[in-house]
Design a protein around this motif. Structure first.
Motif, PDB file in Angstrom:
ATOM      1  N   HIS A 273      70.504  34.747  50.862  1.00 15.57           N
ATOM      2  CA  HIS A 273      71.417  34.016  51.507  1.00 15.57           C
ATOM      3  C   HIS A 273      71.880  32.573  51.306  1.00 15.57           C
ATOM      4  O   HIS A 273      72.991  32.017  51.345  1.00 15.57           O
ATOM      5  CB  HIS A 273      70.786  33.890  53.111  1.00 15.57           C
ATOM      6  N   ALA A 274      70.670  32.045  50.800  1.00  9.64           N
ATOM      7  CA  ALA A 274      70.900  30.396  50.130  1.00  9.64           C
ATOM      8  C   ALA A 274      72.136  30.429  49.081  1.00  9.64           C
ATOM      9  O   ALA A 274      72.831  29.349  48.995  1.00  9.64           O
ATOM     10  CB  ALA A 274      69.604  29.553  49.943  1.00  9.64           C
ATOM     11  N   ALA A 275      71.786  31.375  48.147  1.00 11.57           N
ATOM     12  CA  ALA A 275      72.442  31.470  46.925  1.00 11.57           C
ATOM     13  C   ALA A 275      73.874  32.211  47.168  1.00 11.57           C
ATOM     14  O   ALA A 275      74.766  32.089  46.225  1.00 11.57           O
ATOM     15  CB  ALA A 275      71.800  31.882  45.772  1.00 11.57           C
ATOM     16  N   GLY A 276      74.110  33.048  48.126  1.00  7.66           N
ATOM     17  CA  GLY A 276      75.218  33.771  48.274  1.00  7.66           C
ATOM     18  C   GLY A 276      75.102  34.881  47.279  1.00  7.66           C
ATOM     19  O   GLY A 276      76.331  35.266  46.897  1.00  7.66           O
ATOM     20  N   ASP A 277      73.995  35.469  47.054  1.00  5.18           N
ATOM     21  CA  ASP A 277      73.964  36.774  46.407  1.00  5.18           C
ATOM     22  C   ASP A 277      74.039  37.854  47.255  1.00  5.18           C
ATOM     23  O   ASP A 277      73.102  38.300  47.961  1.00  5.18           O
ATOM     24  CB  ASP A 277      72.495  36.536  45.610  1.00  5.18           C
ATOM     25  N   GLY A 278      75.305  38.359  46.839  1.00  7.26           N
ATOM     26  CA  GLY A 278      75.595  39.720  47.658  1.00  7.26           C
ATOM     27  C   GLY A 278      76.126  39.527  49.208  1.00  7.26           C
ATOM     28  O   GLY A 278      76.424  40.186  49.757  1.00  7.26           O
ATOM     29  N   VAL A 279      75.981  38.196  49.628  1.00  4.74           N
ATOM     30  CA  VAL A 279      76.456  37.777  50.775  1.00  4.74           C
ATOM     31  C   VAL A 279      77.028  36.224  50.868  1.00  4.74           C
ATOM     32  O   VAL A 279      76.960  35.710  49.700  1.00  4.74           O
ATOM     33  CB  VAL A 279      75.339  37.437  51.860  1.00  4.74           C
ATOM     34  N   PRO A 280      77.883  36.046  51.801  1.00  2.58           N
ATOM     35  CA  PRO A 280      78.287  34.633  51.784  1.00  2.58           C
ATOM     36  C   PRO A 280      77.206  33.632  51.916  1.00  2.58           C
ATOM     37  O   PRO A 280      76.301  34.080  52.582  1.00  2.58           O
ATOM     38  CB  PRO A 280      79.346  34.466  53.137  1.00  2.58           C
ATOM     39  N   ALA A 281      77.170  32.557  51.121  1.00  2.23           N
ATOM     40  CA  ALA A 281      75.974  31.584  51.269  1.00  2.23           C
ATOM     41  C   ALA A 281      76.055  31.134  52.937  1.00  2.23           C
ATOM     42  O   ALA A 281      77.185  30.780  53.255  1.00  2.23           O
ATOM     43  CB  ALA A 281      76.348  30.662  50.340  1.00  2.23           C
ATOM     44  N   SER A 282      74.740  31.157  53.278  1.00  5.66           N
ATOM     45  CA  SER A 282      74.638  30.812  54.662  1.00  5.66           C
ATOM     46  C   SER A 282      73.144  30.067  54.768  1.00  5.66           C
ATOM     47  O   SER A 282      72.276  30.377  54.615  1.00  5.66           O
ATOM     48  CB  SER A 282      74.498  31.754  55.535  1.00  5.66           C
ATOM     49  N   ASP A 283      73.402  28.464  55.063  1.00  2.30           N
ATOM     50  CA  ASP A 283      72.135  27.863  55.129  1.00  2.30           C
ATOM     51  C   ASP A 283      71.310  28.218  56.638  1.00  2.30           C
ATOM     52  O   ASP A 283      70.089  28.440  56.599  1.00  2.30           O
ATOM     53  CB  ASP A 283      72.315  26.290  55.284  1.00  2.30           C
ATOM     54  N   VAL A 284      72.239  28.829  57.518  1.00  2.00           N
ATOM     55  CA  VAL A 284      71.516  29.072  58.844  1.00  2.00           C
ATOM     56  C   VAL A 284      70.927  30.437  58.593  1.00  2.00           C
ATOM     57  O   VAL A 284      69.703  30.469  58.885  1.00  2.00           O
ATOM     58  CB  VAL A 284      72.635  29.481  59.984  1.00  2.00           C
ATOM     59  N   ASP A 285      71.408  31.397  58.040  1.00  2.00           N
ATOM     60  CA  ASP A 285      70.634  32.573  57.548  1.00  2.00           C
ATOM     61  C   ASP A 285      69.702  32.265  56.630  1.00  2.00           C
ATOM     62  O   ASP A 285      68.360  32.881  56.681  1.00  2.00           O
ATOM     63  CB  ASP A 285      71.552  33.819  56.863  1.00  2.00           C
TER      64      ASP A 285
END
Length: 256
Positions: free
Chosen positions: A157-169
């Motif tokens: 989640h931090a890097a946005g690998d396969g998902v939009p990058a999200s600090d919250v997640d």
């Protein structure tokens, strides 16, 4: 009278024959169980000793018999090409069967394998499978590598690998990994609190998590320890006496 006695004798003879047959079957099963255990131990010893070709041959029949730990070990051999030709598809199938057989230790390497496939394909469906696999490993608890699974989810989640990058997640999963005592996750969570990324900025909580990370990081993790120490000291200079006391109290609670 005589016919009655003959019937009694016949019944007794039949019971004796039945008992003998049961005892023979039990003895056969005991020998089979002992042979299976010997084969299992020999296969595991070969694996642990690095005799991978021999281990692969010995693990194969155990895996076919549904032995979860054997399937997990054989999957590792195929995943890394140890003693056998590398075959990621076969490795994935073996890890999956092992997990279905109750071998929770197969869940994390299965998730890593699926993530590697997602990185090669870039397909959204493969990334979703990887995240689902890590979540299953996390849900299965410490024996399945829950802390590392949560850390990998945070990093995705931090890097946005396969998902939009999200600090919250990312913070959500770092909190879970930190709670499962992963010191690298505790360090990263402390940095998020220090910077107010994905969580409210909280220097006291940041200091506490960095303190816990410093205490838990292995001595060999020099770079991570230096990072944690440097940020902890920088934050400490910003805290007043009451805040420093609160940070130490919180660190003590978080460490336990």
């Amino acid at each position: 009278m005589k016919s009655s006695r003959r019937r009694v004798v016949a019944v007794i003879a039949a019971l004796v024959a039945l008992v003998v047959a049961v005892l023979v079957l039990q003895r056969v099963e005991q020998r089979r169980a002992a042979a299976w255990l010997d084969a299992r131990l020999a296969a595991y010893e070969a694996f642990d000793a690095g005799a991978y070709a021999h281990a692969a041959a010995a693990l194969a029949p155990l895996s076919q018999g549904g032995d979860g730990p054997a399937m997990r070990r054989l999957a590792r051999l195929y995943a890394d090409g140890l003693g056998v030709t590398r075959d990621r598809e076969r490795a994935r199938a073996l890890y999956t069967r092992a997990a279905e057989a109750g071998e929770v230790a197969a869940l994390l390497p299965l998730a890593r394998l699926i993530e590697a496939e997602a990185r090669r394909s870039g397909a959204a469906e493969d990334w979703r499978e990887a995240r689902d696999a890590y979540e299953r490993a996390f849900a299965a608890g410490a024996a399945a590598g829950a802390a590392e699974a949560a850390t990998r989810l945070a990093e995705l989640h931090a890097a946005g690998d396969g998902v939009p990058a999200s600090d919250v997640d990312a913070a959500h999963w770092y909190r879970r990994a930190a709670g499962a005592r992963d010191p690298a996750a505790q360090l990263r969570l402390g940095l998020l609190y220090a910077e107010g990324r994905g969580v409210p900025e909280d220097p006291v909580r940041a200091h506490a998590w960095l303190n816990v990370a410093v205490a838990r990081l292995p001595a060999g993790e020099i770079a991570l320890r230096e990072t944690a120490l440097a940020h902890r000291e920088a934050i400490e200079r910003r805290l007043d006496a009451a805040e420093r006391a609160e940070a130490r109290r919180l660190a003590h609670d978080l460490f336990e």
